[in-house]
Scaffold this active site. Structure first.
Site, PDB file in Angstrom:
ATOM      1  CG  PHE A  41      -3.954  12.085  21.645  1.00 56.59           C
ATOM      2  CD1 PHE A  41      -3.952  11.048  20.732  1.00 56.59           C
ATOM      3  CD2 PHE A  41      -3.547  11.833  22.942  1.00 56.59           C
ATOM      4  CE1 PHE A  41      -3.555   9.767  21.107  1.00 56.59           C
ATOM      5  CE2 PHE A  41      -3.148  10.558  23.326  1.00 56.59           C
ATOM      6  CZ  PHE A  41      -3.152   9.527  22.404  1.00 56.59           C
ATOM      7  CG  PHE A  42      -7.694  14.668  17.204  1.00 55.68           C
ATOM      8  CD1 PHE A  42      -8.221  13.559  16.552  1.00 55.68           C
ATOM      9  CD2 PHE A  42      -8.347  15.132  18.330  1.00 55.68           C
ATOM     10  CE1 PHE A  42      -9.371  12.925  17.025  1.00 55.68           C
ATOM     11  CE2 PHE A  42      -9.494  14.518  18.811  1.00 55.68           C
ATOM     12  CZ  PHE A  42     -10.005  13.415  18.154  1.00 55.68           C
ATOM     13  CG  PHE A 144      -8.768   5.533  22.468  1.00 55.71           C
ATOM     14  CD1 PHE A 144      -9.243   6.111  21.303  1.00 55.71           C
ATOM     15  CD2 PHE A 144      -9.404   5.828  23.668  1.00 55.71           C
ATOM     16  CE1 PHE A 144     -10.350   6.971  21.338  1.00 55.71           C
ATOM     17  CE2 PHE A 144     -10.504   6.682  23.711  1.00 55.71           C
ATOM     18  CZ  PHE A 144     -10.979   7.250  22.529  1.00 55.71           C
ATOM     19  NE  ARG A 284      -9.056  12.727  13.302  1.00 57.54           N
ATOM     20  CZ  ARG A 284      -7.810  13.088  13.055  1.00 57.54           C
ATOM     21  NH1 ARG A 284      -7.543  14.349  12.800  1.00 57.54           N
ATOM     22  NH2 ARG A 284      -6.822  12.219  13.037  1.00 57.54           N
TER      23      ARG A 284
END
Length: 322
Positions: A41-42, A144, A284
């Protein structure tokens, strides 16, 4: 990532650590699949950013098309030339092996709108459109993937919850509180990076643009909303635990569903501490250590490999929880 980037950054990103704290009790193979989905997902989020910045519209459209197809036929996409599609297919196929066709169909039904919401954001990035606050809140619940992460509580508990439980107002309120907390706390921690990168999708940026708040007022307001989410969850948690106890008193099936509900509520609660921990441990969000505050040093500007376009039927999945 290139091997040197993996060595320098992968462990410190803590992507796989993130899910370990809020899917407690999951079988190892399921936890591994969820952790890989989180990492994927990232990566998808970073591709979305780079494709938007560089105007790679055709590549982005092909990616979305491939992801939609993967949800319906994951095995067929395992050898897809775009590693984001092939990686998603691998995750989906593993997740689909736990609870059966009904849960699998619901997971797909909830993920299709996530892809469409990312595509909507792509258009906003290209036009510089900052959504109004309430429009952004609704869009963020899709980008999200609120209901996807909530769905994954059930295979963690090794039990699919009946509709009467999943659609119970207290269950939906608890789920929404834990996911809004996670999304908005992410927005708070991402704000320096996203302001530097001319991003248009962040609760703080919407508040500044449409409500005229200063940066400090914005941070205070997002903090307030995040704190309210904790209070909202705590307000309905006792009702859910009471419901679980009542179900557990109603025979073998009731005990099974009651135990699963307790597991789901327990792990909903765990989202708060896990998300908080992740955002302060993951590399991150350490923008002060990057040469370019708008771009993490491990993200490449390279696009996806070229591959033939495929015509797929248009889909119009519902974005609501079902």
């Amino acid at each position: 990532m290139p091997p040197d980037k993996v060595a320098a950054y992968a462990d410190s990103l803590c992507y796989t650590d993130l899910v370990a704290g809020y899917y407690i009790g999951a079988p190892d193979e399921l936890l591994a699949a969820i952790a890989d989905l989180s990492s994927w997902f990232f990566g998808w989020d970073d591709r979305h950013d780079r494709d938007a910045v560089h105007g790679r519209t055709a590549q982005w459209r092909r990616l979305c098309q491939g992801l939609h197809a993967t949800l319906e036929h994951p095995r067929q996409q395992l050898t897809h030339p775009d590693p984001l599609v092939a990686g998603f297919a691998d995750c989906v196929l593993r997740l689909y092996s736990h609870l059966g066709p009904r849960w699998n169909a619901r997971f797909a039904r909830h993920f299709h709108p996530v892809i469409d919401a990312y595509d909507h954001e792509f258009g906003n990035r290209r036009t510089g459109t900052v959504p109004a606050v309430e429009a952004y809140v609704e869009l963020r619940r899709l980008t999200f993937a609120h209901w996807v992460w909530i769905d994954l509580l059930e295979p963690t508990a090794r039990c699919e919850l009946p509709d009467a439980v999943r659609k119970h107002p207290a269950y939906r309120a608890a789920a929404l509180a834990t996911q809004d907390f996670s999304a908005w706390y992410n927005d708070l921690c991402s704000l320096p990076k996203e302001l530097a990168g001319d991003e248009v999708h962040n609760l703080g940026i919407s508040l500044m643009q449409h409500e005229g708040l200063s940066l400090q007022e914005t941070v205070t307001e997002v903090h307030r909303r995040v704190s309210d989410c904790v209070g909202d969850f705590l307000a309905v948690e006792p009702e859910l635990l009471l419901l679980a106890d009542e179900m557990a008193a109603d025979g073998a099936y009731g005990r099974r569903i009651g135990a699963a509900l307790q597991s789901c509520v327990f792990n909903m609660r765990n989202w708060f501490s896990s998300v908080y921990w992740f955002h302060h441990e993951s590399g991150r969000y350490r923008v002060e250590s990057w040469d370019d505050r708008s771009l993490p040093p491990y993200v490449s500007d390279a696009g996806a490999p070229e591959f033939p376009s495929t015509d797929l039927a248009e889909t119009d999945p519902s974005g609501g929880e079902e």
